[in-house]
Design an enzyme around this catalytic site. Structure first.
Site, short mmCIF file in Angstrom:
data_model
loop_
_atom_site.label_atom_id
_atom_site.label_comp_id
_atom_site.label_asym_id
_atom_site.label_seq_id
_atom_site.Cartn_x
_atom_site.Cartn_y
_atom_site.Cartn_z
N PRO A 164 0.82 -1.09 -0.04
CA PRO A 164 -0.13 -0.04 -0.03
C PRO A 164 0.70 1.11 -0.03
O PRO A 164 0.26 2.48 -0.36
CB PRO A 164 -0.94 0.04 1.24
CG PRO A 164 -0.50 -1.21 2.28
CD PRO A 164 0.62 -2.11 1.22
N GLU A 174 2.22 -7.12 8.90
CA GLU A 174 2.08 -5.84 8.93
C GLU A 174 3.05 -5.21 7.95
O GLU A 174 3.13 -3.70 7.75
CB GLU A 174 2.47 -5.21 10.20
CG GLU A 174 1.35 -5.18 11.24
CD GLU A 174 0.36 -6.16 11.14
OE1 GLU A 174 -1.05 -6.45 10.73
OE2 GLU A 174 0.52 -7.36 11.47
N ARG A 194 -4.21 -9.75 -20.30
CA ARG A 194 -5.29 -9.63 -21.53
C ARG A 194 -4.66 -8.67 -22.45
O ARG A 194 -5.20 -8.70 -23.53
CB ARG A 194 -6.52 -9.19 -21.05
CG ARG A 194 -6.47 -7.58 -20.07
CD ARG A 194 -7.71 -7.32 -19.45
NE ARG A 194 -8.77 -7.01 -20.64
CZ ARG A 194 -8.86 -5.93 -21.35
NH1 ARG A 194 -7.72 -5.12 -21.15
NH2 ARG A 194 -9.72 -5.48 -22.19
N ASP A 233 -9.93 -0.11 -25.25
CA ASP A 233 -10.35 0.07 -23.86
C ASP A 233 -10.28 1.62 -23.17
O ASP A 233 -9.38 2.07 -23.60
CB ASP A 233 -9.59 -0.70 -22.94
CG ASP A 233 -9.72 -1.93 -23.10
OD1 ASP A 233 -10.52 -2.68 -23.83
OD2 ASP A 233 -8.72 -2.94 -22.88
C1 4G3 Z 1 3.24 -4.73 2.54
C2 4G3 Z 1 -0.86 -4.50 -0.94
C3 4G3 Z 1 2.52 -5.54 2.32
C4 4G3 Z 1 3.23 -3.78 3.41
C5 4G3 Z 1 -0.73 -5.10 -0.15
C6 4G3 Z 1 0.91 -4.73 3.72
C7 4G3 Z 1 -2.85 -3.63 0.50
C8 4G3 Z 1 -2.03 -3.55 -1.06
C9 4G3 Z 1 1.21 -5.76 3.02
C10 4G3 Z 1 2.07 -3.71 4.24
C11 4G3 Z 1 -1.58 -5.28 1.18
C12 4G3 Z 1 -2.43 -2.73 -1.95
C13 4G3 Z 1 -0.10 -6.57 2.69
N1 4G3 Z 1 -2.33 -4.26 1.18
N2 4G3 Z 1 -3.11 -1.73 -1.73
N3 4G3 Z 1 -1.31 -6.07 2.36
O1 4G3 Z 1 -1.88 -2.85 -3.29
O2 4G3 Z 1 1.65 -2.78 5.06
#
Ligand code: 4G3
Length: 270
Positions: free
Chosen positions: A88, A115, A152, A167
């Site tokens: 994230p 985490e 795709r 698209d």
């Molecule tokens: C790394 C990706 C992985 C750090 C992974 C959490 C959301 C996304 C994770 C972290 C995830 C996304 C695993 N959650 N928005 N969770 O792409 O804080």
């Protein structure tokens, strides 16, 4: 052939990639999907892949050793390989990124849980990418979405009749409304122009409705739009229909047709 490798603690989550179009793409040899459980590379006798953070705090972090070991053990098949970390904290994934990735020979998706990652894992990644501004229990679902978006686009994966280039998100506009039979469903009629067979008028109507939808639903996309000369009259019509569109007028004013020139008379004019 594009090779996709997924590093994950939950390879069973990727079963959906063996269905439908993605299944056909793999059977046709257009893509190879390869799952690696990095727990197999855990060093301790208890096969730990995570540990508590230095400095304290809640939650567990992925340890560097299993992921480094798994990556070092990948067969070095191509020099055109991209390592992607799902998180994230990454840049938000979009269609342009899918297009770029679809030109690589090998993509490696690293999916974390818990985490987060020990910071030293990040140096393995060419890119850190997020599906969007929300937190998931792991990177697997994000990776699956991105893999679907990339596969795709590989030539031959979609049927001949469907072209990924058209698209809506590749051209930056939302899709225009579409209809199939019946022409009248319980009194809701298909727009007349679509039944007319007048191809130029249909094309114009679709462009106008794409613009309308984009302005109404996704004003954030407008800043990247490039309008053509043929859009001027559509945009002026839309401004009459939705007065809020007037605030974007500076984006197309330069397309306004030149004022009709007065016929030059021989002794006027400097
Ligand atoms: C790394 C990706 C992985 C750090 C992974 C959490 C959301 C996304 C994770 C972290 C995830 C996304 C695993 N959650 N928005 N969770 O792409 O804080």
């Amino acid at each position: 052939m594009i090779k996709i490798t997924i590093l994950t603690l939950f390879p069973e989550m990727f079963v959906p990639l063996n269905e439908s179009i993605l299944k056909r793409a793999q059977e046709a040899g257009l893509v190879e999907i390869n799952l690696v459980n990095f727990r197999d590379y855990a060093v301790s006798k208890h096969k730990n892949v995570d540990d508590i953070p230095y400095g304290g705090g809640a939650g567990m972090l992925l340890k560097p050793e299993p992921i480094f070991a798994a990556i070092r053990d990948l067969p070095q098949v191509s020099h055109h390989r991209k390592l992607i970390l799902m998180s994230p904290q990454g840049h938000v994934f979009h269609q342009k990124k899918a297009e770029e990735w679809s030109t690589h020979q090998e993509l490696v998706f690293m999916c974390g849980h818990y985490e987060g990652f020990d910071e030293r894992i990040r140096e393995l990644a060419d890119e850190e990418v997020s599906l969007g501004d929300y937190v998931l229990t792991g990177g697997e679902l994000a990776a699956m979405v991105m893999i679907d978006a990339v596969v795709r686009l590989i030539p031959g994966v979609l049927g001949e009749e469907v072209s990924a280039e058209e698209d809506s998100h590749s051209i930056g506009l939302l899709e225009y409304p579409q209809y199939t039979r019946p022409a009248d469903f319980e009194g809701r009629k298909v727009p007349e122009v679509l039944l007319s067979g007048h191809h130029a008028l249909i094309k114009r109507w679709r462009r106008k409705e794409s613009l309308r939808r984009t302005f109404l639903r996704r004003p954030d996309l407008i800043k990247d739009l490039v309008f053509g000369l043929e859009d001027y009259s559509l945009l002026e019509e839309l401004t009459l229909e939705h007065e809020e569109f007037a605030r974007w007028r500076t984006k197309w004013q330069h397309l306004s047709p030149p004022p009709k020139r007065q016929r030059r008379s021989s002794n006027r004019n400097k």
